[in-house]
Every structure is written in C-alpha cells, then in structure tokens.
Motif scaffolding. Structure first.
Motif, short mmCIF file in Angstrom:
data_model
loop_
_atom_site.label_atom_id
_atom_site.label_comp_id
_atom_site.label_asym_id
_atom_site.label_seq_id
_atom_site.Cartn_x
_atom_site.Cartn_y
_atom_site.Cartn_z
N GLU A 1 4.97 -16.35 -1.63
CA GLU A 1 3.60 -16.81 -1.48
C GLU A 1 2.84 -16.61 -2.79
N ASN A 2 2.08 -17.62 -3.18
CA ASN A 2 1.31 -17.53 -4.41
C ASN A 2 -0.10 -17.04 -4.17
N GLU A 3 -0.52 -17.00 -2.91
CA GLU A 3 -1.90 -16.61 -2.64
C GLU A 3 -2.06 -15.11 -2.78
N PRO A 4 -2.92 -14.63 -3.70
CA PRO A 4 -3.09 -13.20 -3.91
C PRO A 4 -3.73 -12.54 -2.71
N SER A 5 -3.43 -11.29 -2.52
CA SER A 5 -4.08 -10.49 -1.49
C SER A 5 -4.57 -9.21 -2.14
N ILE A 6 -5.55 -8.58 -1.52
CA ILE A 6 -6.10 -7.36 -2.09
C ILE A 6 -5.05 -6.26 -1.98
N GLY A 7 -4.72 -5.66 -3.10
CA GLY A 7 -3.72 -4.62 -3.12
C GLY A 7 -3.93 -3.72 -4.31
N GLU A 8 -2.94 -2.89 -4.57
CA GLU A 8 -3.08 -1.90 -5.63
C GLU A 8 -3.30 -2.55 -6.98
N TYR A 9 -2.53 -3.60 -7.28
CA TYR A 9 -2.63 -4.23 -8.59
C TYR A 9 -3.70 -5.32 -8.61
N ASN A 10 -3.76 -6.12 -7.56
CA ASN A 10 -4.68 -7.24 -7.53
C ASN A 10 -6.12 -6.81 -7.77
N GLU A 11 -6.49 -5.70 -7.19
CA GLU A 11 -7.86 -5.22 -7.30
C GLU A 11 -8.24 -4.95 -8.75
N GLN A 12 -7.37 -4.28 -9.47
CA GLN A 12 -7.66 -3.97 -10.87
C GLN A 12 -7.65 -5.22 -11.73
N VAL A 13 -6.76 -6.14 -11.43
CA VAL A 13 -6.68 -7.38 -12.20
C VAL A 13 -7.95 -8.20 -12.02
N LEU A 14 -8.45 -8.27 -10.79
CA LEU A 14 -9.69 -9.00 -10.54
C LEU A 14 -10.86 -8.36 -11.28
N ARG A 15 -10.86 -7.05 -11.34
CA ARG A 15 -11.92 -6.36 -12.09
C ARG A 15 -11.84 -6.71 -13.58
N LEU A 16 -10.62 -6.72 -14.11
CA LEU A 16 -10.43 -7.04 -15.52
C LEU A 16 -10.86 -8.48 -15.80
N GLU B 1 1.70 -8.85 -13.66
CA GLU B 1 2.99 -8.40 -14.17
C GLU B 1 2.83 -7.33 -15.24
N ARG B 2 1.84 -7.52 -16.11
CA ARG B 2 1.60 -6.54 -17.17
C ARG B 2 1.20 -5.20 -16.58
N LEU B 3 0.36 -5.23 -15.55
CA LEU B 3 -0.09 -3.99 -14.92
C LEU B 3 1.07 -3.30 -14.20
N LYS B 4 1.91 -4.07 -13.53
CA LYS B 4 3.07 -3.49 -12.86
C LYS B 4 3.98 -2.80 -13.87
N SER B 5 4.20 -3.47 -15.00
CA SER B 5 5.05 -2.90 -16.04
C SER B 5 4.44 -1.62 -16.60
N GLN C 1 2.27 10.86 -10.98
CA GLN C 1 1.04 10.65 -11.74
C GLN C 1 0.30 9.40 -11.30
N ARG C 2 0.91 8.60 -10.42
CA ARG C 2 0.25 7.38 -9.98
C ARG C 2 -0.78 7.71 -8.90
N LEU C 3 -1.87 7.01 -8.94
CA LEU C 3 -2.95 7.27 -7.99
C LEU C 3 -2.71 6.48 -6.72
N ASP C 4 -2.71 7.17 -5.59
CA ASP C 4 -2.52 6.50 -4.31
C ASP C 4 -3.66 5.52 -4.07
N ALA C 5 -3.30 4.35 -3.54
CA ALA C 5 -4.30 3.30 -3.34
C ALA C 5 -5.43 3.77 -2.43
N ARG C 6 -5.11 4.65 -1.46
CA ARG C 6 -6.13 5.11 -0.52
C ARG C 6 -7.12 6.06 -1.17
#
Length: 208
Positions: free
Chosen positions: A129-144, A173-177, A186-191
């Motif tokens: 699916e190409n439709e983005p959903s709110i998640g750990e990475y999507n949220e930060q990317v939208l902010r950027l 992809e860049r954020l995931k990498s 060291q990763r921050l839990d999404a919650r």
C-alpha cells in the motif's frame, strides 16, 4: 532558457541578470560585475540542494525577502544530509565568489567520488500500500516536510505517486536507515513521544 544566457570570456566580467531569482548568486542581487563560472557554481549549489532536500535553500514570499536571505547566505541543513554532501554544498554556496569551488574541484570532491550501486534497491515490494499512515516514522517525516514548506495534505490526499509522495518516501527510507544505526535500547518508544498534531490534522483532513 538559452535566451537568458550570455557569452563569457575569461577575464571579462559580466553584468547581465541571468537565471531565476531563487538560483541567483549574491553578486547578481547586488548588481555587481561577476565571473560567469563562479556564478554558475552558486546556481549549481542551489540545484544540488533542491535535488537532495526537495526544497530551495533560499526562498521567500517577496523578492526583497528572498534577496535578503540570499545575501545573508544562511540555509538549513536537514538531518538526513550526509556530512560530505553538506561540505560540498557549503563550499559551493559561498558569498565570496572567489572562494567557491571550481568545476574541477567539485569533480574531485569526496561526495562526488562515492560509488553508486549499479542497481537501485527496491524500496517497497510490489503490491504494498502506498497510502501513508500515522506511525513512528511518518509522523517525523510530516513534521520535517512541514518545516521545509511542503504541503503534507497533498502528500496524503491520494495514492498517486507525485513529487510530494516521492519526497515523503525518500525521507521515510532515510529516517529508517538513520534509526537502524542506533541500538534498540536507545530508540524512543512511539508511545513515549509527544503526539504530532500536524500529522494527525493532515490525515484527518484527507479522510474527511
């Protein structure tokens, strides 16, 4: 565009206004004489920034504001830009024309000599699916994207692969990498993160 060009001879400065304002060098805005190659290096630096970041390094709602920002020579470096790429762009977007890199120096720059894979990696499996959903990475990317002045709603309003979606997926992809390079502990839990009203409002508008 060749109608806006000019002939150049070494040692003979030019005075013609050439190019679009967001890509014009400081010496053009100041009405000074300039050397053609040095002017082109600045414009190439702007183009490189746009290709890497998906936004202009210098922009403004009016020409006077744009002019002021160009003359200040300050621009944002996003977190996903490599140090080598940042170094190259900063050496091209130098206010003093005589201190900018030459074409020969750019060709020998470390970032230009990085080996590129012969085959591009497949970022998303067929049928995904190409439709983005709110998640750990999507949220930060939208902010950027919001901070870069990119309309997030146009990114999510349909499933077509337009240039908004292209920027979005590249940043994901860049954020995931970037995240995968840190230890799990060291990763921050999404919650535990503060919710993004920007992302939530964008998706709400799209779904409505």
């Amino acid at each position: 565009d060749f109608g806006f060009g000019n002939f150049y001879k070494s040692g003979e400065p030019l005075t013609t206004w050439c190019g679009s304002p967001p890509y014009a060098a400081p010496e053009v805005f100041e009405g000074q004489q300039y050397e053609g190659p040095q002017l082109d290096i600045w414009s190439m630096g702007v183009v490189l920034y746009v290709l890497v970041c998906g936004a202009l390094p210098f922009d403004g709602p009016t020409l006077p504001i744009l002019r002021q920002r160009v003359l200040e020579g300050r621009f944002r470096i996003p977190y996903f830009m490599s140090e080598e790429c940042e170094h190259l762009i900063r050496r091209m977007l130098v206010l003093d024309p005589s201190k900018r890199l030459t074409i020969a120096q750019i060709k020998e720059h470390k970032w230009m000599l990085v080996e590129v894979p012969a085959q591009r990696p497949i970022l998303y499996p067929p049928g995904q699916e190409n439709e983005p959903s709110i998640g750990e990475y999507n949220e930060q990317v939208l902010r950027l994207m919001h901070s870069l002045g990119i309309d997030q709603q146009k990114t999510l309003e349909n499933k077509s692969y337009n240039h908004f979606a292209a920027i979005y997926y590249l940043l994901v992809e860049r954020l995931k990498s970037h995240r995968s390079s840190f230890p799990v502990e060291q990763r921050l839990d999404a919650r535990q993160r503060r919710p993004s009203t920007i992302a939530e409002q964008t998706v709400a508008k799209v779904r409505s």
